[in-house]
Design a protein around this motif. Structure first.
Motif, PDB file in Angstrom:
ATOM      1  N   GLU A 209       0.991  -1.294   0.090  1.00 46.77           N
ATOM      2  CA  GLU A 209       0.060  -0.156   0.146  1.00 46.77           C
ATOM      3  C   GLU A 209       0.928   1.323   0.009  1.00 46.77           C
ATOM      4  O   GLU A 209       1.823   1.317   0.700  1.00 46.77           O
ATOM      5  CB  GLU A 209      -0.902  -0.088   1.304  1.00 46.77           C
ATOM      6  N   ARG A 210       0.721   2.121  -0.994  1.00 45.38           N
ATOM      7  CA  ARG A 210       1.327   3.415  -1.051  1.00 45.38           C
ATOM      8  C   ARG A 210       1.311   4.145   0.453  1.00 45.38           C
ATOM      9  O   ARG A 210      -0.025   4.440   0.959  1.00 45.38           O
ATOM     10  CB  ARG A 210       0.890   4.218  -2.037  1.00 45.38           C
ATOM     11  N   PRO A 211       2.154   4.613   1.167  1.00 45.93           N
ATOM     12  CA  PRO A 211       2.149   5.313   2.388  1.00 45.93           C
ATOM     13  C   PRO A 211       1.337   6.622   2.253  1.00 45.93           C
ATOM     14  O   PRO A 211       1.636   7.339   1.219  1.00 45.93           O
ATOM     15  CB  PRO A 211       3.328   5.282   2.766  1.00 45.93           C
TER      16      PRO A 211
ATOM     17  N   LEU B  85      -2.655   0.867  -4.084  1.00 49.01           N
ATOM     18  CA  LEU B  85      -1.723   0.043  -4.237  1.00 49.01           C
ATOM     19  C   LEU B  85      -0.615   0.192  -5.080  1.00 49.01           C
ATOM     20  O   LEU B  85      -0.702   0.986  -6.369  1.00 49.01           O
ATOM     21  CB  LEU B  85      -2.281  -1.473  -4.540  1.00 49.01           C
ATOM     22  N   GLU B  86       0.627  -0.288  -4.821  1.00 45.69           N
ATOM     23  CA  GLU B  86       1.947   0.047  -5.643  1.00 45.69           C
ATOM     24  C   GLU B  86       2.659  -1.190  -6.089  1.00 45.69           C
ATOM     25  O   GLU B  86       2.601  -2.113  -5.243  1.00 45.69           O
ATOM     26  CB  GLU B  86       2.670   1.114  -4.758  1.00 45.69           C
ATOM     27  N   VAL B  87       3.408  -1.004  -7.120  1.00 48.45           N
ATOM     28  CA  VAL B  87       4.247  -2.085  -7.445  1.00 48.45           C
ATOM     29  C   VAL B  87       5.565  -1.771  -8.032  1.00 48.45           C
ATOM     30  O   VAL B  87       5.348  -0.529  -8.594  1.00 48.45           O
ATOM     31  CB  VAL B  87       3.486  -3.284  -8.549  1.00 48.45           C
ATOM     32  N   PRO B  88       6.697  -2.098  -8.038  1.00 45.80           N
ATOM     33  CA  PRO B  88       7.652  -1.665  -8.563  1.00 45.80           C
ATOM     34  C   PRO B  88       7.518  -1.677  -9.990  1.00 45.80           C
ATOM     35  O   PRO B  88       7.103  -2.294 -10.665  1.00 45.80           O
ATOM     36  CB  PRO B  88       8.882  -2.606  -8.177  1.00 45.80           C
ATOM     37  N   MET B  89       8.170  -0.631 -10.717  1.00 42.39           N
ATOM     38  CA  MET B  89       8.194  -0.291 -11.943  1.00 42.39           C
ATOM     39  C   MET B  89       8.951  -1.431 -12.727  1.00 42.39           C
ATOM     40  O   MET B  89       8.451  -1.820 -13.899  1.00 42.39           O
ATOM     41  CB  MET B  89       8.682   0.797 -12.417  1.00 42.39           C
ATOM     42  N   ALA B  90      10.029  -2.221 -12.141  1.00 39.31           N
ATOM     43  CA  ALA B  90      10.592  -3.330 -12.918  1.00 39.31           C
ATOM     44  C   ALA B  90       9.799  -4.449 -13.078  1.00 39.31           C
ATOM     45  O   ALA B  90      10.058  -5.258 -13.713  1.00 39.31           O
ATOM     46  CB  ALA B  90      11.844  -3.545 -11.969  1.00 39.31           C
TER      47      ALA B  90
END
Length: 338
Positions: A25-27, A264-269
Motif C-alpha cells: 500500500e502506498r504510504p 496499491l503500488e508495485v515496482p516499475m521493474a
C-alpha cells in the motif's frame, strides 16, 4: 554398449530463481528531499518617477537599508520654484474667488464671472497638487528593508523618468524554490505539509525551518514536476544570498479533509507490457511449488520507481519483482536466495 535415457525420462527444468515482492500500500505520508535554489522573498527594481541630475545618491552595492531610507534624489531647484509659484497662484485665485462670492451676494457681478473665478481657483489647486507630486517624485526611498543588490547609475548622472536606479532585495526573508516530481505526490495539488526544513550547501549542518508558500496547480509538461516554494528566514550569523543551492526536506500527506482511498503500488521493474497493455506475473503456490500466471493490471498515469495500480491486484498479492521478461505462463519458480 552405451545406454541412453529415453527423451521422456529427461529431468524437468529446475525452477527458475526469481525475486518475489508483495503488493504493498502506498504510504499516506511521503518524505520529500529535493534540491532548492534560493530567491529573495522581495526583489524590486527601483526607478525615478522624475528625471534630472542625481544630486544625492548615498547607496552602494551590498549596503543595508531600512524602509523609508533615502536611495536617490535629483536636483529639485526648478521643482521647488514650480511649487512656490503654484502656491502663490493658489493664494491669489483664492482671494479673487472669495471676493467674487461677496460681490455675487451683493448682485454686483454676474454669475458667469463668479463661476469663472471658481474654475480658476480649482485649477490652481490642481496645479499645486501636480507640482507638489513632481517634487515628491524627485526623491526615491526604500519601499522595504533590504540590501542594495545592484546599482545601475552614478551620482551626478542625468537620469530619465522610469530609468532603473537600483535593485533592492530582501535581506532576511527568502524563498526556497524546488521542483517536485509528480510521482512523489499522491495528489500534488492538494497536500498537507507536516514538517519541513532546509539545509544550504554552504552550511549543510544548519537546519533552517521553512514554511510552505505555494505549490503549482499544474505540472510542467516537459519535466512532469510541480514547482513549490518555501519561505524561510536567514539564521543569525549565516550569510544567505540569492542563487545559493541546498536541499529541502519535508513530510507531506494528502489533504486530511479528503476521504482516504487506498492506493496499491508495485515496482516499475515488475511491470511488463503486451503492446500498450501492462501486466505482472502473479505468483501462485500449490503443494509447496511456486509458479507464475499473467495478471493484467490498470496503472495510474504517473512516473516513478513505484507505480500505482488501480485494478488487477489486491493487497498482499505476490508478484515477480525483477527478471519478469524471462518468464512464461505456468513457469515454475523459486524464491531468489532459497
Amino acid at each position: 554398449s552405451a545406454a541412453f535415457a529415453p527423451d521422456d525420462a529427461k529431468d524437468e527444468r529446475p525452477p527458475r530463481p526469481a525475486k518475489i515482492v508483495e503488493v504493498f500500500e502506498r504510504p499516506r505520508e511521503t518524505e520529500i528531499s529535493q534540491p532548492i535554489v534560493v530567491e529573495p522573498d522581495q526583489s524590486a527594481v527601483l526607478t525615478m518617477l522624475e528625471g534630472g541630475v542625481l544630486q544625492e545618491f548615498p547607496v552602494l552595492e551590498g549596503m543595508l537599508v531600512k524602509k523609508g531610507d533615502l536611495i536617490a534624489r535629483v536636483d529639485t531647484r526648478i521643482l521647488e520654484n514650480n511649487v512656490n509659484q503654484a502656491q502663490s497662484q493658489l493664494a491669489q485665485t483664492k482671494v479673487e474667488f472669495e471676493r467674487a462670492q461677496i460681490l455675487l451676494k451683493q448682485g454686483n457681478i454676474p454669475e458667469s464671472v463668479y463661476d469663472q473665478r471658481g474654475t480658476e481657483y480649482e485649477l490652481a489647486e490642481l496645479n499645486l497638487e501636480a507640482a507638489s507630486k513632481r517634487l515628491e517624485d524627485a526623491t526615491l526611498v526604500a519601499p522595504f528593508d533590504g540590501v542594495i543588490a545592484l546599482v545601475s547609475v552614478d551620482q551626478f548622472q542625468t537620469v530619465n523618468a522610469q530609468q532603473d536606479i537600483v535593485t533592492l532585495q530582501s535581506q532576511t526573508k527568502f524563498r526556497a524554490v524546488m521542483h517536485i516530481p509528480a510521482s512523489q505526490l499522491v495528489d500534488a495539488t492538494d497536500v498537507d505539509i507536516l514538517e519541513s526544513y532546509l539545509a544550504l550547501d554552504v552550511a549543510p549542518l544548519v537546519n533552517i525551518p521553512a514554511e510552505f508558500r505555494s505549490l503549482a496547480q499544474q505540472a510542467d509538461p516537459s519535466t512532469q514536476t510541480y514547482e513549490a516554494q518555501m519561505n524561510f528566514t536567514r539564521p543569525e550569523g549565516l550569510v544567505v544570498l540569492p542563487g545559493m543551492t541546498g536541499q529541502v526536506f519535508a513530510k507531506v500527506v494528502p489533504n486530511a479533509s479528503k476521504p482516504y482511498v487506498e492506493i496499491l503500488e508495485v515496482p516499475m521493474a515488475a511491470v511488463q507490457y503486451d503492446g500498450e497493455k501492462p501486466f505482472v506475473w502473479l505468483v501462485q503456490a500449490q503443494d509447496e511449488e511456486l509458479s507464475v500466471t499473467r495478471r493484467d493490471i490498470v496503472l495510474k498515469d504517473e512516473i516513478g520507481r513505484n507505480l500505482a495500480v488501480l485494478e488487477g491486484l489486491e493487497l498482499g498479492d505476490e508478484i515477480v519483482g525483477a527478471g519478469a521478461s524471462y518468464l512464461f505462463e505456468g513457469m515454475k519458480i523459486r524464491r531468489f536466495g532459497g
